[in-house]
Design a protein around this motif. Sequence first.
Motif, PDB file in Angstrom:
ATOM      1  N   CYS A  66       0.831  -1.198   0.000  1.00 36.03           N
ATOM      2  CA  CYS A  66       0.000   0.000   0.000  1.00 36.03           C
ATOM      3  C   CYS A  66       0.870   1.254   0.000  1.00 36.03           C
ATOM      4  O   CYS A  66       1.862   1.325   0.730  1.00 36.03           O
ATOM      5  CB  CYS A  66      -0.894  -0.018   1.240  1.00 36.03           C
ATOM      6  N   GLN A  67       0.489   2.253  -0.775  1.00 33.11           N
ATOM      7  CA  GLN A  67       1.237   3.507  -0.799  1.00 33.11           C
ATOM      8  C   GLN A  67       1.037   4.311   0.475  1.00 33.11           C
ATOM      9  O   GLN A  67       1.924   5.023   0.914  1.00 33.11           O
ATOM     10  CB  GLN A  67       0.830   4.341  -2.014  1.00 33.11           C
TER      11      GLN A  67
ATOM     12  N   LEU B  96      -9.153  -0.308   3.565  1.00 34.82           N
ATOM     13  CA  LEU B  96     -10.494  -0.869   3.428  1.00 34.82           C
ATOM     14  C   LEU B  96     -11.322  -0.555   4.677  1.00 34.82           C
ATOM     15  O   LEU B  96     -12.465  -0.108   4.573  1.00 34.82           O
ATOM     16  CB  LEU B  96     -10.397  -2.369   3.213  1.00 34.82           C
ATOM     17  N   PHE B  97     -10.740  -0.739   5.829  1.00 34.82           N
ATOM     18  CA  PHE B  97     -11.436  -0.514   7.086  1.00 34.82           C
ATOM     19  C   PHE B  97     -11.769   0.965   7.299  1.00 34.82           C
ATOM     20  O   PHE B  97     -12.870   1.308   7.706  1.00 34.82           O
ATOM     21  CB  PHE B  97     -10.598  -1.037   8.258  1.00 34.82           C
ATOM     22  N   HIS B  98     -10.813   1.847   7.004  1.00 31.53           N
ATOM     23  CA  HIS B  98     -11.004   3.268   7.307  1.00 31.53           C
ATOM     24  C   HIS B  98     -11.665   4.080   6.189  1.00 31.53           C
ATOM     25  O   HIS B  98     -12.364   5.052   6.476  1.00 31.53           O
ATOM     26  CB  HIS B  98      -9.653   3.915   7.634  1.00 31.53           C
ATOM     27  N   GLU B  99     -11.435   3.715   4.930  1.00 30.57           N
ATOM     28  CA  GLU B  99     -11.861   4.598   3.845  1.00 30.57           C
ATOM     29  C   GLU B  99     -12.761   3.974   2.790  1.00 30.57           C
ATOM     30  O   GLU B  99     -13.423   4.693   2.048  1.00 30.57           O
ATOM     31  CB  GLU B  99     -10.617   5.143   3.129  1.00 30.57           C
TER      32      GLU B  99
ATOM     33  N   LEU C  27      -6.176   0.720  -5.362  1.00 28.19           N
ATOM     34  CA  LEU C  27      -5.723  -0.505  -4.716  1.00 28.19           C
ATOM     35  C   LEU C  27      -5.703  -0.264  -3.216  1.00 28.19           C
ATOM     36  O   LEU C  27      -5.253   0.794  -2.762  1.00 28.19           O
ATOM     37  CB  LEU C  27      -4.323  -0.876  -5.208  1.00 28.19           C
ATOM     38  N   CYS C  28      -6.173  -1.243  -2.443  1.00 33.35           N
ATOM     39  CA  CYS C  28      -6.325  -1.047  -1.002  1.00 33.35           C
ATOM     40  C   CYS C  28      -5.697  -2.171  -0.182  1.00 33.35           C
ATOM     41  O   CYS C  28      -5.749  -3.334  -0.567  1.00 33.35           O
ATOM     42  CB  CYS C  28      -7.799  -1.010  -0.623  1.00 33.35           C
ATOM     43  N   CYS C  29      -5.191  -1.794   0.972  1.00 31.65           N
ATOM     44  CA  CYS C  29      -4.782  -2.777   1.976  1.00 31.65           C
ATOM     45  C   CYS C  29      -5.945  -2.911   2.964  1.00 31.65           C
ATOM     46  O   CYS C  29      -6.961  -2.217   2.848  1.00 31.65           O
ATOM     47  CB  CYS C  29      -3.509  -2.318   2.688  1.00 31.65           C
ATOM     48  N   SER C  30      -5.822  -3.772   3.954  1.00 26.99           N
ATOM     49  CA  SER C  30      -6.907  -3.958   4.917  1.00 26.99           C
ATOM     50  C   SER C  30      -7.149  -2.697   5.749  1.00 26.99           C
ATOM     51  O   SER C  30      -8.285  -2.399   6.113  1.00 26.99           O
ATOM     52  CB  SER C  30      -6.613  -5.152   5.825  1.00 26.99           C
ATOM     53  N   MET C  31      -6.102  -1.921   6.017  1.00 29.78           N
ATOM     54  CA  MET C  31      -6.265  -0.667   6.771  1.00 29.78           C
ATOM     55  C   MET C  31      -7.083   0.350   5.965  1.00 29.78           C
ATOM     56  O   MET C  31      -7.983   0.991   6.497  1.00 29.78           O
ATOM     57  CB  MET C  31      -4.900  -0.072   7.124  1.00 29.78           C
TER      58      MET C  31
ATOM     59  N   TYR D 222      -9.196  -4.166  -4.578  1.00 28.73           N
ATOM     60  CA  TYR D 222      -9.335  -3.019  -5.466  1.00 28.73           C
ATOM     61  C   TYR D 222     -10.711  -2.415  -5.203  1.00 28.73           C
ATOM     62  O   TYR D 222     -11.733  -3.098  -5.287  1.00 28.73           O
ATOM     63  CB  TYR D 222      -9.220  -3.455  -6.926  1.00 28.73           C
ATOM     64  N   CYS D 223     -10.754  -1.128  -4.860  1.00 27.39           N
ATOM     65  CA  CYS D 223     -12.012  -0.432  -4.630  1.00 27.39           C
ATOM     66  C   CYS D 223     -12.474   0.154  -5.961  1.00 27.39           C
ATOM     67  O   CYS D 223     -11.836   1.072  -6.490  1.00 27.39           O
ATOM     68  CB  CYS D 223     -11.825   0.672  -3.589  1.00 27.39           C
TER      69      CYS D 223
END
Length: 105
Positions: A76-77, A100-103, A94-98, A87-88
Motif C-alpha cells: 500500500c502507498q 479498506l477498514f477506514h476509507e 488498490l487497497c490494503c486492509s487498513m 481493489y475499490c
Amino acid sequence: MAEKGSDVLIDFCCNVCEEENLTKEAMFYCQQCNKGLCNDCIGLHNQFYKMHVANGRSEMEKWPVKKKLFEELKFCQQHKDQPIEMYCEDHSKLCCSMCLFHEHR
C-alpha cells in the motif's frame, strides 16, 4: 465450435510484431529504437542498425519497466507495511486492509 486460447503470459511483447497484429514475446530491447524485439525480429534489427545495442533478458535492468516497480506495487502507498489486498471500484484504488477498514467500506 471450439474457442482458441492460450495460457501463455507475455510480459513484454515484440513491438514490431505487434504492429502486424502478432503476439510474440520480446527477448531483446533496443534503447535507441525504444522497442522490444522477438527472436525473429532481432536479426533484421541488427542488420539495419549495426550501431544499436539490443539488451537481452539477462540485462532487463536496462529495459523500460523494472521488476522493482512490480515489487513496489505489492504494498500500500499509504500504509507501507501493509500488502495490497483489494481493489475499490468506487474509488479506482488498490487497497490494503487498513484502507479498506477506514476509507473504503
